[in-house]
Design a protein around this motif. Structure first.
Motif, PDB file in Angstrom:
ATOM      1  N   ALA A  58       3.038  33.778   4.444  1.00 39.51           N
ATOM      2  CA  ALA A  58       2.084  32.697   4.189  1.00 39.51           C
ATOM      3  C   ALA A  58       1.080  33.115   3.117  1.00 39.51           C
ATOM      4  N   PHE A  59       0.634  34.357   3.177  1.00 39.05           N
ATOM      5  CA  PHE A  59      -0.284  34.879   2.167  1.00 39.05           C
ATOM      6  C   PHE A  59       0.395  34.930   0.803  1.00 39.05           C
ATOM      7  N   ALA A  60       1.620  35.446   0.764  1.00 35.31           N
ATOM      8  CA  ALA A  60       2.344  35.534  -0.511  1.00 35.31           C
ATOM      9  C   ALA A  60       2.531  34.155  -1.128  1.00 35.31           C
ATOM     10  N   HIS A  61       2.835  33.165  -0.296  1.00 41.65           N
ATOM     11  CA  HIS A  61       3.062  31.815  -0.790  1.00 41.65           C
ATOM     12  C   HIS A  61       1.801  31.220  -1.394  1.00 41.65           C
ATOM     13  N   LEU A  62       0.655  31.466  -0.790  1.00 37.20           N
ATOM     14  CA  LEU A  62      -0.590  30.817  -1.202  1.00 37.20           C
ATOM     15  C   LEU A  62      -1.368  31.605  -2.244  1.00 37.20           C
ATOM     16  N   THR A  63      -0.928  32.840  -2.552  1.00 38.28           N
ATOM     17  CA  THR A  63      -1.595  33.630  -3.586  1.00 38.28           C
ATOM     18  C   THR A  63      -0.686  33.925  -4.768  1.00 38.28           C
ATOM     19  N   GLY A  64       0.635  33.821  -4.565  1.00 37.37           N
ATOM     20  CA  GLY A  64       1.571  34.186  -5.618  1.00 37.37           C
ATOM     21  C   GLY A  64       1.700  35.677  -5.821  1.00 37.37           C
ATOM     22  N   ALA A  84      -2.883  34.604  13.281  1.00 45.29           N
ATOM     23  CA  ALA A  84      -3.214  35.660  14.236  1.00 45.29           C
ATOM     24  C   ALA A  84      -2.274  36.843  14.153  1.00 45.29           C
ATOM     25  N   GLU A  85      -1.022  36.600  13.818  1.00 47.29           N
ATOM     26  CA  GLU A  85      -0.015  37.665  13.834  1.00 47.29           C
ATOM     27  C   GLU A  85      -0.083  38.575  12.624  1.00 47.29           C
ATOM     28  N   ALA A  86      -0.853  38.179  11.594  1.00 50.63           N
ATOM     29  CA  ALA A  86      -0.769  38.876  10.306  1.00 50.63           C
ATOM     30  C   ALA A  86      -1.534  40.187  10.273  1.00 50.63           C
ATOM     31  N   ASP A  87      -2.717  40.241  10.894  1.00 51.95           N
ATOM     32  CA  ASP A  87      -3.561  41.425  10.758  1.00 51.95           C
ATOM     33  C   ASP A  87      -4.488  41.516  11.962  1.00 51.95           C
ATOM     34  N   ALA A  88      -4.287  42.518  12.807  1.00 53.15           N
ATOM     35  CA  ALA A  88      -5.086  42.664  14.023  1.00 53.15           C
ATOM     36  C   ALA A  88      -6.557  42.896  13.706  1.00 53.15           C
ATOM     37  N   ASN A  89      -6.847  43.611  12.623  1.00 53.31           N
ATOM     38  CA  ASN A  89      -8.238  43.881  12.268  1.00 53.31           C
ATOM     39  C   ASN A  89      -8.956  42.607  11.836  1.00 53.31           C
ATOM     40  N   VAL A  90      -8.286  41.797  11.031  1.00 52.61           N
ATOM     41  CA  VAL A  90      -8.887  40.528  10.608  1.00 52.61           C
ATOM     42  C   VAL A  90      -9.064  39.608  11.813  1.00 52.61           C
ATOM     43  N   LEU A  91      -8.062  39.578  12.676  1.00 48.75           N
ATOM     44  CA  LEU A  91      -8.167  38.742  13.869  1.00 48.75           C
ATOM     45  C   LEU A  91      -9.363  39.149  14.717  1.00 48.75           C
ATOM     46  N   SER A  92      -9.609  40.447  14.840  1.00 52.21           N
ATOM     47  CA  SER A  92     -10.762  40.929  15.611  1.00 52.21           C
ATOM     48  C   SER A  92     -12.068  40.437  15.013  1.00 52.21           C
ATOM     49  N   VAL A  93     -12.190  40.493  13.685  1.00 49.23           N
ATOM     50  CA  VAL A  93     -13.399  40.004  13.018  1.00 49.23           C
ATOM     51  C   VAL A  93     -13.558  38.501  13.222  1.00 49.23           C
ATOM     52  N   VAL A  94     -12.468  37.760  13.050  1.00 47.99           N
ATOM     53  CA  VAL A  94     -12.521  36.303  13.221  1.00 47.99           C
ATOM     54  C   VAL A  94     -12.943  35.947  14.643  1.00 47.99           C
ATOM     55  N   GLU A 136     -12.345  22.466   7.781  1.00 48.24           N
ATOM     56  CA  GLU A 136     -12.167  23.714   8.523  1.00 48.24           C
ATOM     57  C   GLU A 136     -11.934  24.872   7.566  1.00 48.24           C
ATOM     58  N   ARG A 137     -12.296  26.062   8.030  1.00 42.77           N
ATOM     59  CA  ARG A 137     -12.116  27.266   7.221  1.00 42.77           C
ATOM     60  C   ARG A 137     -10.804  27.934   7.636  1.00 42.77           C
ATOM     61  N   LEU A 138      -9.904  28.129   6.667  1.00 42.56           N
ATOM     62  CA  LEU A 138      -8.579  28.660   6.933  1.00 42.56           C
ATOM     63  C   LEU A 138      -8.497  30.088   6.407  1.00 42.56           C
ATOM     64  N   ILE A 139      -8.090  31.015   7.256  1.00 38.45           N
ATOM     65  CA  ILE A 139      -8.134  32.442   6.944  1.00 38.45           C
ATOM     66  C   ILE A 139      -6.711  32.994   7.014  1.00 38.45           C
ATOM     67  N   ILE A 140      -6.197  33.407   5.854  1.00 34.16           N
ATOM     68  CA  ILE A 140      -4.792  33.844   5.758  1.00 34.16           C
ATOM     69  C   ILE A 140      -4.755  35.292   5.291  1.00 34.16           C
ATOM     70  N   PRO A 141      -4.559  36.242   6.215  1.00 31.86           N
ATOM     71  CA  PRO A 141      -4.533  37.656   5.831  1.00 31.86           C
ATOM     72  C   PRO A 141      -3.198  38.062   5.207  1.00 31.86           C
ATOM     73  N   ALA A 142      -3.265  39.057   4.330  1.00 37.48           N
ATOM     74  CA  ALA A 142      -2.042  39.654   3.792  1.00 37.48           C
ATOM     75  C   ALA A 142      -1.388  40.557   4.819  1.00 37.48           C
ATOM     76  N   GLY A 143      -2.220  41.146   5.693  1.00 36.54           N
ATOM     77  CA  GLY A 143      -1.739  42.180   6.603  1.00 36.54           C
ATOM     78  C   GLY A 143      -2.067  43.549   6.051  1.00 36.54           C
ATOM     79  N   GLY A 144      -1.903  44.557   6.878  1.00 42.08           N
ATOM     80  CA  GLY A 144      -2.216  45.914   6.461  1.00 42.08           C
ATOM     81  C   GLY A 144      -0.993  46.801   6.449  1.00 42.08           C
ATOM     82  N   LEU A 145      -1.199  48.021   6.053  1.00 42.79           N
ATOM     83  CA  LEU A 145      -0.127  49.008   6.092  1.00 42.79           C
ATOM     84  C   LEU A 145       0.216  49.331   7.544  1.00 42.79           C
ATOM     85  N   LYS A 146       1.480  49.576   7.811  1.00 41.99           N
ATOM     86  CA  LYS A 146       1.934  49.902   9.162  1.00 41.99           C
ATOM     87  C   LYS A 146       2.462  51.328   9.188  1.00 41.99           C
ATOM     88  N   VAL A 147       2.070  52.060  10.209  1.00 41.54           N
ATOM     89  CA  VAL A 147       2.442  53.467  10.314  1.00 41.54           C
ATOM     90  C   VAL A 147       3.944  53.599  10.570  1.00 41.54           C
TER      91      VAL A 147
END
Length: 510
Positions: free
Chosen positions: A94-100, A190-200, A69-80
Motif C-alpha cells: 500500500a505504501f509502495a503504491h501511494l508513494t511510487g 496496522a499490519e505494516a509497522d508495529a512501532n508506528v501502530l504503537s504511536v498511533v 480523516e487522517r490516513l497513516i500508511i507505513p512503509a514498514g521496518g527492517l525485519k531481523v
C-alpha cells in the motif's frame, strides 16, 4: 581475570552485547577528523520518478471514503533475519503504491494523507529519516541509517524532487498525527509497522479515540480499500507489468541454458532456481516470490520451494517464477519444460489438456460481462472433461462439475486465477464482490494457471501418468475495450513451441 577485576565491570544489558564483537572509535579527535575533509555533495537533484504523475489520482482514490480523516500508511521496518542481520527491506505494498517508491526505499518511512478542505480530500506528506551530516555520529556509527554502513540516504529536497510529494523529517511524525486528534479520526495499516501502530494507538488513546482492538475494524476498512483501489492498474503500472514479464521471459531463457548442467547435478533443481534468481537480481529488484523448480514428482507439491532434488533425464520440470522489477511489480509465470528438450507422448497428452484449459479460460475472459470466477469455471470444465475421457473420474464430467461433486479437483485443487501487481497475489484484502464475483474491468491484471497433478502414489490414475505434474501460467490484462490479452503471449506455451524454444536457446550457446 581476577574476581576483584570482574566485580568492577558494570553489568552489560543483553541489547548492548552485540557491541562485544568490535570496538567503535569514540575519541574526540576521531570525531573531529572523520567529520572533515569531505568533498561537497552534489547539488543536482534526482529526476522525477515516472510514477510521480500518477500519485495524485491514487491519493484521491485512497481518500474518497475517508474525507475528514487522517490516513497513516507505513512503509514498514527492517525485519531481523538472524541476530543483528536483517532481511532486505521491502515496503508494504500500500505504501509502495501511494508513494511510487520501489527497490529498497524507505524503511521506517510513513505516508500521511492529511484531510483537506481544498479540491482534494487529502494532501500527502511523506515522513522519513533523511541523511545526517557527515559531522554527526550517525554518519559513521549507525548501522541502520549511517551513510558509512548503508550508503547516502536522500535529503528532504531530493526525496521531494523524486516523488513530487511534500516531505518532512520522521521526528515530526508523532506531533503531526496528534494535531486535532479526536476531532479527526485516525486510520492506519496496522499490519505494516508495529512501532508506528504503537504511536498511533498512543495518540488515539490520549485523544479519546478507539484504539487497540477497538480500532481493528477502522483500520481494516482502510487496508481493504487500499487493496481494492489496486484492482485496476494505471498506465504506469501496466508498463511495469510488461517489464516484469519481459524480464521473467529472459529469466526462463537462463533456466533453459542451465538445464544440461542441472541434469548432472545432485541438486539440479537448485541449479534452475539459481539461474533464475541471479537474473532476477541483475535485471530487477529480485524475485517476486520464492521460485518453484520442481522436477518429476516434486511438481505435484504445489508450493515446492525446497528445490533440493535431482533433475533426471526424461523428467518434466515445472518452474513457477517471477521477476520483481525495481518498482516492486512482479510477473508470475509457470512453464513445464521437458528437461531433454522433447515431450514424451504421455507428457504431451497431459500437457495438452492443461493447455486447452488455458485457452478455454482466456476465451471465457473475453466474453462480454465476464465475472472473475467464470475464468476458473471454464478451465475446470476442460479439466473434468479430459479426466472423464481418460476414464479417471469416478463419475461423469457433468456430475463432477456440480458443487456436490468436484471429484476432478483431486487433480487440480488450486484456483485458476488471481490478481497480480505489487503482490504476486495482489489485492488479497479486497471484498469477494470486488474480486471473485466482480466483472472484469479495464486495467485488471490477473493470471490464468490451470494444472494437472498426478502424484507418484496415486492409485486412481493410470501408472504411466503417475509422477507427472503440469502447470501453465500466463499473465493477462483487460484492455480499454474490455478484451483480454496475455501480457506473456510471447513466452512459448504449445508443445511444439516449447520444444523449439529449448532447441533455439540451447543451440545458440553451442
Amino acid at each position: 581475570m581476577s574476581e576483584e577485576m570482574s566485580e568492577e565491570l558494570p553489568e552489560q544489558s543483553m541489547a548492548k552485547r552485540g557491541d562485544n564483537r568490535s570496538r567503535r572509535p569514540d575519541s574526540q579527535a576521531f570525531k573531529e577528523f572523520i567529520g572533515s575533509h569531505w568533498a561537497p555533495r552534489s547539488t543536482e537533484l534526482p529526476d522525477r520518478s515516472d510514477a510521480a504523475d500518477y500519485l495524485p489520482a491514487r491519493h484521491r482514490q485512497a481518500g474518497v471514503p475517508f474525507a475528514g480523516e487522517r490516513l497513516i500508511i507505513p512503509a514498514g521496518g527492517l525485519k531481523v533475519r538472524n541476530n543483528d542481520c536483517d532481511y532486505r527491506f521491502r515496503a508494504h505494498s500500500a505504501f509502495a503504491h501511494l508513494t511510487g517508491l520501489g527497490a529498497e526505499l524507505e524503511p521506517d518511512a510513513v505516508l500521511v494523507l492529511e484531510p483537506s478542505d481544498g479540491p482534494h480530500t487529502h494532501q500527502a506528506v511523506l515522513y522519513f529519516k533523511p541523511r545526517a551530516p557527515r559531522s554527526s555520529e550517525e554518519f559513521y556509527a549507525d548501522p541502520r541509517y549511517g551513510e558509512f554502513w548503508v550508503g547516502a540516504r536522500p535529503s528532504l529536497e531530493e526525496m521531494e524532487a523524486m516523488t513530487g510529494l511534500t516531505c518532512a523529517h520522521i521526528d515530526g511524525f508523532r506531533d503531526a498525527i496528534a494535531k486535532d486528534a479526536g476531532q479527526v479520526q485516525l486510520r492506519t495499516i496496522a499490519e505494516a509497522d508495529a512501532n508506528v501502530l504503537s504511536v498511533v494507538n498512543e495518540v488515539r488513546r490520549q485523544a479519546g479515540l478507539p484504539h487497540g482492538e477497538d480500532a481493528r475494524d477502522i483500520d481494516d476498512a482502510l487496508l481493504e480499500h487500499l487493496s481494492e483501489i489496486r484492482l485496476r492498474k494505471d498506465a504506469y503500472e501496466l508498463d511495469q507489468m510488461e517489464r516484469a514479464v519481459q524480464a521473467t521471459y529472459d529469466g526462463f531463457n537462463e533456466i533453459i541454458r542451465a538445464l544440461p548442467r542441472a541434469i548432472g547435478h545432485r541438486r539440479g533443481e537448485r541449479v534452475i532456481e539459481g539461474a533464475f534468481g541471479a537474473h532476477a537480481r541483475e535485471e530487477g529488484n529480485g524475485l517476486g516470490y520464492d521460485t518453484i523448480a520442481a522436477s518429476g514428482n516434486h511438481a505435484n507439491t504445489l508450493h515446492w520451494i525446497d528445490n533440493d532434488g535431482a533433475v533426471r533425464s526424461g523428467d518434466l520440470v515445472l518452474v513457477d517464477a517471477g521477476v520483481e522489477v525495481d518498482s516492486l511489480y512482479t510477473a508470475d509465470i509457470s512453464r513445464t519444460l521437458p528437461v531433454d528438450g522433447t515431450f514424451t507422448e504421455v507428457q504431451k497428452t497431459i500437457y495438452t489438456a492443461v493447455l486447452d484449459a488455458c485457452e478455454a479460460a482466456l476465451e471465457a475472459a473475453n466474453r462480454p460481462g465476464c465475472i472473475f470466477r467464470e475464468i476458473h469455471e471454464a478451465a475446470m470444465r476442460v479439466i473434468a472433461e479430459r479426466l472423464d475421457e481418460w476414464g479417471i473420474l469416478p463419475v461423469s464430467a457433468e456430475e463432477s462439475l456440480k458443487v456436490s461433486g468436484q471429484q476432478h479437483r483431486r487433480w487440480m485443487p488450486h484456483g485458476t486465477s488471481h490478481h497480480l501487481g505489487l503482490d504476486v497475489h495482489d489485492c488479497a484484502q479486497a471484498r469477494r464482490d470486488m474480486y471473485l464475483d466482480a466483472k472484469l474491468e479495464p486495467g485488471m491484471v490477473f493470471t490464468i494457471e490451470p494444472g494437472l497433478y498426478f502424484r507418484a502414489d496415486d492409485l486412481a490414475v493410470p501408472e504411466e501418468f503417475r509422477g507427472i505434474g503440469v502447470r501453465i501460467e500466463d499473465d493477462c490484462v483487460v484492455n480499454e475495450d474490455g478484451s483480454v490479452t496475455r501480457i506473456s503471449e510471447d513466452i512459448p506455451r504449445t508443445v511444439e513451441d516449447v520444444e523449439a524454444w529449448i532447441a533455439r536457446v540451447q543451440g545458440a550457446d553451442q
